[in-house]
Design a protein around this motif. Structure first.
Motif, PDB file in Angstrom:
ATOM      1  N   ALA A 135       5.049  19.199  65.300  1.00 15.30           N
ATOM      2  CA  ALA A 135       5.587  19.232  63.852  1.00 15.30           C
ATOM      3  C   ALA A 135       4.413  18.165  62.988  1.00 15.30           C
ATOM      4  N   ASP A 136       4.180  17.134  63.467  1.00 16.27           N
ATOM      5  CA  ASP A 136       3.313  16.414  62.544  1.00 16.27           C
ATOM      6  C   ASP A 136       1.813  16.820  62.318  1.00 16.27           C
ATOM      7  N   ALA A 137       1.662  17.756  63.525  1.00 18.67           N
ATOM      8  CA  ALA A 137       0.226  18.087  63.235  1.00 18.67           C
ATOM      9  C   ALA A 137       0.195  19.295  62.332  1.00 18.67           C
ATOM     10  N   VAL A 138       1.252  19.998  61.942  1.00 22.72           N
ATOM     11  CA  VAL A 138       1.289  20.978  60.960  1.00 22.72           C
ATOM     12  C   VAL A 138       1.348  20.334  59.512  1.00 22.72           C
ATOM     13  N   TYR A 139       2.198  19.240  59.502  1.00 23.92           N
ATOM     14  CA  TYR A 139       2.489  18.323  58.185  1.00 23.92           C
ATOM     15  C   TYR A 139       1.074  18.047  57.983  1.00 23.92           C
ATOM     16  N   ASP A 140       0.404  17.312  58.815  1.00 26.82           N
ATOM     17  CA  ASP A 140      -1.012  16.346  58.562  1.00 26.82           C
ATOM     18  C   ASP A 140      -1.864  17.595  57.829  1.00 26.82           C
ATOM     19  N   SER A 141      -1.946  18.802  58.700  1.00 24.41           N
ATOM     20  CA  SER A 141      -3.124  19.886  58.164  1.00 24.41           C
ATOM     21  C   SER A 141      -2.761  20.089  56.801  1.00 24.41           C
ATOM     22  N   ALA A 142      -1.399  20.298  56.351  1.00 19.55           N
ATOM     23  CA  ALA A 142      -1.176  20.673  55.026  1.00 19.55           C
ATOM     24  C   ALA A 142      -1.500  19.661  54.122  1.00 19.55           C
ATOM     25  N   ILE A 143      -1.328  18.364  54.395  1.00 18.58           N
ATOM     26  CA  ILE A 143      -1.553  17.263  53.548  1.00 18.58           C
ATOM     27  C   ILE A 143      -3.239  17.364  53.338  1.00 18.58           C
ATOM     28  N   VAL A 144      -3.830  17.685  54.384  1.00 15.50           N
ATOM     29  CA  VAL A 144      -5.472  17.643  54.327  1.00 15.50           C
ATOM     30  C   VAL A 144      -5.770  18.525  53.124  1.00 15.50           C
ATOM     31  N   TRP A 145      -5.065  19.650  53.059  1.00 14.39           N
ATOM     32  CA  TRP A 145      -5.341  20.820  52.200  1.00 14.39           C
ATOM     33  C   TRP A 145      -4.917  20.206  50.771  1.00 14.39           C
ATOM     34  N   LEU A 146      -3.804  19.500  50.681  1.00 14.87           N
ATOM     35  CA  LEU A 146      -3.267  18.993  49.581  1.00 14.87           C
ATOM     36  C   LEU A 146      -4.120  18.147  48.866  1.00 14.87           C
ATOM     37  N   LYS A 147      -4.524  17.103  49.847  1.00 13.93           N
ATOM     38  CA  LYS A 147      -5.685  16.098  49.083  1.00 13.93           C
ATOM     39  C   LYS A 147      -6.554  16.606  48.382  1.00 13.93           C
ATOM     40  N   GLU A 148      -7.351  17.733  48.955  1.00 12.02           N
ATOM     41  CA  GLU A 148      -8.394  18.459  48.311  1.00 12.02           C
ATOM     42  C   GLU A 148      -8.137  18.881  47.084  1.00 12.02           C
ATOM     43  N   MET A 149      -6.741  19.549  46.919  1.00 11.42           N
ATOM     44  CA  MET A 149      -6.411  20.487  45.849  1.00 11.42           C
ATOM     45  C   MET A 149      -5.980  19.350  44.596  1.00 11.42           C
TER      46      MET A 149
END
Length: 278
Positions: A135-149
């Motif tokens: 679950a954390d891996a999915v959250y981490d991936s979403a956060i990486v995208w959000l930081k760039e946006m």
């Protein structure tokens, strides 16, 4: 001698760099530097101090100081993350965390789930309990995208909180260095006092506090204040610059970053709204 310090710093550091990297480094060396000027005030009254500062700025020593602060901060992040149980941004997205109410969390997850390309479906609370690392891996991936946006002037709050977190993290990384140099500065000052007043140590042994204080008075307010600042700095390093202090800034940054979901959603809706109105 005029020193173009402000211009030089502005050229070497952006807003984030000044707050998160340079300021922690400067705060670390400030107490011992204050003691040096208190003991040797002629450095301030002559052109030597100004010359040294100009040379230090020109040679990039301030940049090196900021870089060192960043390095020390990054090195402690793995231990911080292990103690916290993950990144604050990841933690507050978990169903089992209480920093966000369930409706706000679900709104963020719904937006990220639809906006992030090729992202696996977010886990339910039950799936998260069965496979927390997955679950954390999915959250981490979403956060990486959000930081760039979440870049640009529309996300000033995110940038401010990110700089605050970087400031506290880097200052926490410098904590051992800060304690050591403040301790050495106090020890050097004490040695100088004993050397200039051979009977001072005997006064302390006899608990003759009045005579001991009287022996310190000739040192002047500058030296005594510098010693007090270094002693206070050690107390602050020990009791204020803690893991919990960094964690609080991390949560504030995580909250600001996730709130960018609403801003990004609004920006994506505005063109459609304009088209409809036309």
């Amino acid at each position: 001698m005029a020193i173009p310090l402000t211009t030089d710093i502005a050229q070497m550091f952006d807003g984030y760099g000044r707050q998160a990297r340079l300021f922690p480094g400067l705060l670390t060396i400030f107490p011992p530097l204050l003691a040096v000027f208190a003991w040797f005030p002629w450095l301030l009254l002559s052109s030597i101090g100004a010359t040294l500062l100009t040379v230090a700025t020109s040679c990039g020593l301030l940049y090196a100081l900021g870089s060192y602060a960043r390095t020390k901060g990054r090195r402690i992040e793995p231990s911080l993350r292990k103690a916290w149980g993950g990144w604050p941004t990841t933690i507050i997205l978990r169903h089992r965390d209480s920093h966000l109410d369930q409706h706000t969390r679900q709104r963020y997850l719904s937006f990220l789930g639809s906006a992030v390309p090729d992202l696996p479906a977010f886990p339910t609370a039950e799936q998260e309990a069965v496979d927390p690392s997955g679950a954390d891996a999915v959250y981490d991936s979403a956060i990486v995208w959000l930081k760039e946006m979440a870049r640009g002037k529309d996300f000033s709050m995110v940038h401010r909180e990110n700089a605050q977190y970087g400031f506290r993290r880097n200052l926490r990384g410098l904590k051992p260095v800060g304690i050591i140099i403040c301790g050495l500065t106090l020890a050097a000052s004490a040695c100088a006092i004993v050397y200039s007043n051979p009977g001072f140590f005997n006064l302390l042994q006899k608990h003759d506090w009045r005579m001991a204080i009287g022996a310190l008075v000739p040192l002047g307010p500058a030296v005594l204040s510098a010693m007090a600042v270094n002693a206070a700095a050690i107390i602050i390093w020990v009791f204020v610059v803690t893991r919990q202090w960094v964690w609080e800034a991390g949560v504030q940054y995580a909250t600001a970053l996730l709130s960018a979901c609403d801003t990004i959603r609004l920006r994506r809706m505005l063109p459609n709204a304009s088209t409809t109105a036309a």
